[in-house]
Design a protein around this motif. Structure first.
Motif, PDB file in Angstrom:
ATOM      1  N   ASN A  98      -1.967   3.366   0.677  1.00 15.61           N
ATOM      2  CA  ASN A  98      -1.462   3.327  -0.690  1.00 15.61           C
ATOM      3  C   ASN A  98      -2.147   2.248  -1.522  1.00 15.61           C
ATOM      4  OD1 ASN A  98       0.299   5.453  -0.351  1.00 15.61           O
ATOM      5  ND2 ASN A  98       2.067   4.151   0.121  1.00 15.61           N
ATOM      6  N   LEU A  99      -2.496   1.148  -0.880  1.00 17.80           N
ATOM      7  CA  LEU A  99      -3.226   0.094  -1.588  1.00 17.80           C
ATOM      8  C   LEU A  99      -4.539   0.632  -2.135  1.00 17.80           C
ATOM      9  CD1 LEU A  99      -3.848  -2.818  -2.446  1.00 17.80           C
ATOM     10  CD2 LEU A  99      -4.703  -3.219  -0.115  1.00 17.80           C
ATOM     11  N   GLN A 100      -5.270   1.382  -1.319  1.00 17.79           N
ATOM     12  CA  GLN A 100      -6.543   1.942  -1.782  1.00 17.79           C
ATOM     13  C   GLN A 100      -6.331   2.875  -2.980  1.00 17.79           C
ATOM     14  OE1 GLN A 100      -9.046   3.371   1.679  1.00 17.79           O
ATOM     15  NE2 GLN A 100      -7.239   2.603   2.780  1.00 17.79           N
ATOM     16  N   ALA A 101      -5.294   3.703  -2.880  1.00 20.00           N
ATOM     17  CA  ALA A 101      -4.997   4.600  -4.003  1.00 20.00           C
ATOM     18  C   ALA A 101      -4.671   3.802  -5.262  1.00 20.00           C
ATOM     19  CB  ALA A 101      -3.833   5.522  -3.639  1.00 20.00           C
ATOM     20  N   ARG A 102      -3.982   2.681  -5.089  1.00 21.82           N
ATOM     21  CA  ARG A 102      -3.603   1.869  -6.258  1.00 21.82           C
ATOM     22  C   ARG A 102      -4.794   1.103  -6.825  1.00 21.82           C
ATOM     23  NH1 ARG A 102       1.748   0.981  -2.988  1.00 21.82           N
ATOM     24  NH2 ARG A 102       3.021   2.575  -4.012  1.00 21.82           N
TER      25      ARG A 102
END
Length: 558
Positions: free
Chosen positions: A386-390
């Motif tokens: 999710n960090l990468q997506a954010r």
């Protein structure tokens, strides 16, 4: 009598702009020899106006706009148009009205009787039901016109999500026909759904078969927020033959002559494929949302996957390729083909693009105190993915904020249904163009884009490779989700047909159905925070589907 049908694309609240366009089309209708011109429901203020109807002075402004139009039309042509009104009503009450303008005056007015209060419609929140005593034909040039508004034609429809008013409200069309109407005229703001056009024709066919009276149907066209109006206005003669039909998804003006020969050639309903209808609705919905909100350009993250590829193709068609800005945001887990496929796509579509690797920012988070320790607990786990997506979402939003471009979210209905998406990541944006398109339809529409263009715009490798978020090593969507054909079939049953787990388990594996139903309910909080999208089905995520977030529902009753 020659009657012009005008399907226009109004902007909600833009009284001066809408009235100017109405006036221009009246002049065109007069030049075409029309005696009367018909406009759609609430065309003066645009549909749906929603709570703008509650603003102090708005209804009075609408009434003044109609009266000003009447004065400005100097010729003998008659004009029928839809608008909200407070005239001749108790203080504080308003009606959804249609007025006949002629010789500088408002000479007749009717009020809508049946007020839809299902799906995206909420008219009983605003309007007063029409007075039964006032449901009667209006006269113009010796003809009795059975004028009624949109839902008034849908009386007694048995469908779950269509009109089903209490029996004490009578059928307005029957009243008008029994009163001797020479023509039945319905002015509508009927939103697009797949197969909706055929349903309209079925309803009109039933009225004409029963009353043997010609029927004129005039519909709004264009996108307003999450709704797209497809136009497709038409005329059916007293023999139930289609004698005039207007194109879909664009403005138009056509003239029907009531004296035309009864031997006129009957037209077949012009049909297009499901994929073409979806594409046209998506293009129009995105174009109008951007234009009416003041955006000229858009920006989106381009992953090399099918969803962002189709979103790019839709945007390029809607606003021109040079105004679509794609960001290629590879991570350490991105495959070589994801960038190569993206580059081939932007070349085919002639898009503006930038390549911005995110690994440096990703590593910076890993080196932070506390946060970095959390990420090390489960490398490439949920928090890290999710960090990468954010990080990607933040890049898109920086470009959006700095340049005034609208950010497009590219998630599809299948992902949004089960929560296979990241808040403030791939869900970030101003508009979710594919939010009512199941994954299997994403593929079908993408293949259609290549066919309709006569050349490959979306690379074949994007169409054929297994879907992946590429946020972990060797990740595939099907590692976390059922096969999309199975998932989409179950989701359609749960969302659009409102079927139970027990009913769907007769056709699909019970454990899979339970898993999908649980995911659907548990991710309502995500969908409540997603950007608006375009309604294409009978049940889209958005204003028409009002599910609680903090709730527990027992799908299977013992």
């Amino acid at each position: 009598m020659k009657i012009a049908l005008a399907q226009l694309n109004p902007t909600v609240g833009d009284l001066s702009g809408n009235c100017q366009r109405i006036w221009e089309v009246v002049q065109q209708a007069e030049q075409a020899g029309a005696d009367l011109v018909l406009f759609s429901e609430l065309v003066v203020c645009g549909y749906p106006p929603k709570d703008i109807l509650l603003r102090e002075g708005f209804i009075e402004a609408c009434d003044r706009a109609v009266e000003r139009l009447a004065r400005d039309i100097k010729s003998e042509i008659g004009v029928i148009l839809g608008h909200p009104t407070g005239r001749d009503l108790p203080a504080g009450r308003i009606a959804n009205a249609a007025s006949l303008l002629h010789q500088g005056k408002v000479v007749s007015r009717v009020h809508k009787l049946l007020l839809p209060n299902y799906d995206v419609f909420d008219e009983q929140r605003y309007f007063r039901h029409g007075d039964l005593k006032q449901i009667k034909p209006i006269e113009f040039q010796g003809l009795k016109l059975g004028l009624h508004i949109c839902e008034d034609a849908w009386w007694g429809q048995p469908d779950t999500f269509y009109h089903n008013q209490p029996l004490e409200l009578p059928d307005p069309v029957k009243i008008l026909a029994d009163a001797g109407s020479d023509l039945l005229i319905n002015i509508s703001a009927s939103p697009f759904e797949i197969d909706k056009r055929e349903r309209r024709h079925q309803i009109v066919d039933a009225h004409v078969s029963q009353y043997t009276v010609p029927y004129l149907f005039v519909n709004q066209v264009g996108g307003n927020d999450d709704l797209v109006f497809d136009g497709h206005s038409f005329v059916t003669d007293q023999n139930n033959q289609i004698v005039l039909q207007m194109p879909g998804f664009k403005e138009g003006l056509q003239v029907y002559d009531t004296e035309q020969s009864l031997e006129a050639v009957s037209l077949e309903i012009e049909t297009s494929s499901r994929e073409e209808q979806l594409f046209q609705a998506l293009v129009l919905g995105l174009r109008d949302y951007m234009y009416k909100c003041g955006f000229a350009d858009c920006v989106l993250g381009l992953s090399g996957g099918i969803d962002s590829a189709l979103a790019c193709a839709i945007a390029a068609e809607a606003i021109a390729p040079e105004r679509v800005h794609a960001l290629l945001l590879p991570s350490r887990y991105s495959s070589e083909h994801s960038v190569a496929d993206s580059l081939e796509l932007v070349k085919n579509l002639r898009l503006d693009y930038e390549i911005i690797p995110i690994d440096e920012v990703h590593r910076a988070f890993e080196n932070l105190p506390v946060i970095g320790d959390d990420l090390k607990i489960q490398p490439a786990g949920l928090a890290d993915q999710n960090l990468q997506a954010r990080i990607r979402g933040a890049n898109v939003m920086v470009r959006s904020n700095q340049h005034g471009w609208m950010a497009l979210a590219t998630g599809n209905k299948s992902e949004l249904a089960v929560g296979y998406c990241t808040l403030y990541g791939d869900m970030a944006g101003g508009f979710a163009v594919l939010s009512d398109v199941f994954k299997r339809d994403v593929y079908r529409v993408a293949e259609h884009v290549n066919q309709r263009g006569g050349r490959t715009l979306i690379p074949e490798h994007i169409l054929k490779k297994a879907p992946s978020a590429e946020l972990a090593p060797n990740q595939l969507d099907q590692d976390s989700l059922p096969p999309y054909d199975l998932l989409d079939s179950i989701l359609k049953g749960l969302i659009e047909d409102e079927l139970s787990v027990q009913s769907l388990a007769r056709e699909y594996p019970i454990e899979t159905v339970r898993w999908v139903a649980n995911k659907l309910d548990r991710n309502e909080f995500k969908r409540r925070q997603m950007p608006p999208g375009i309604k294409l089905s009978t049940r889209a995520f958005g204003s028409g589907r009002r599910m609680p977030m903090a709730a527990r529902f027992q799908w299977e009753i013992e």
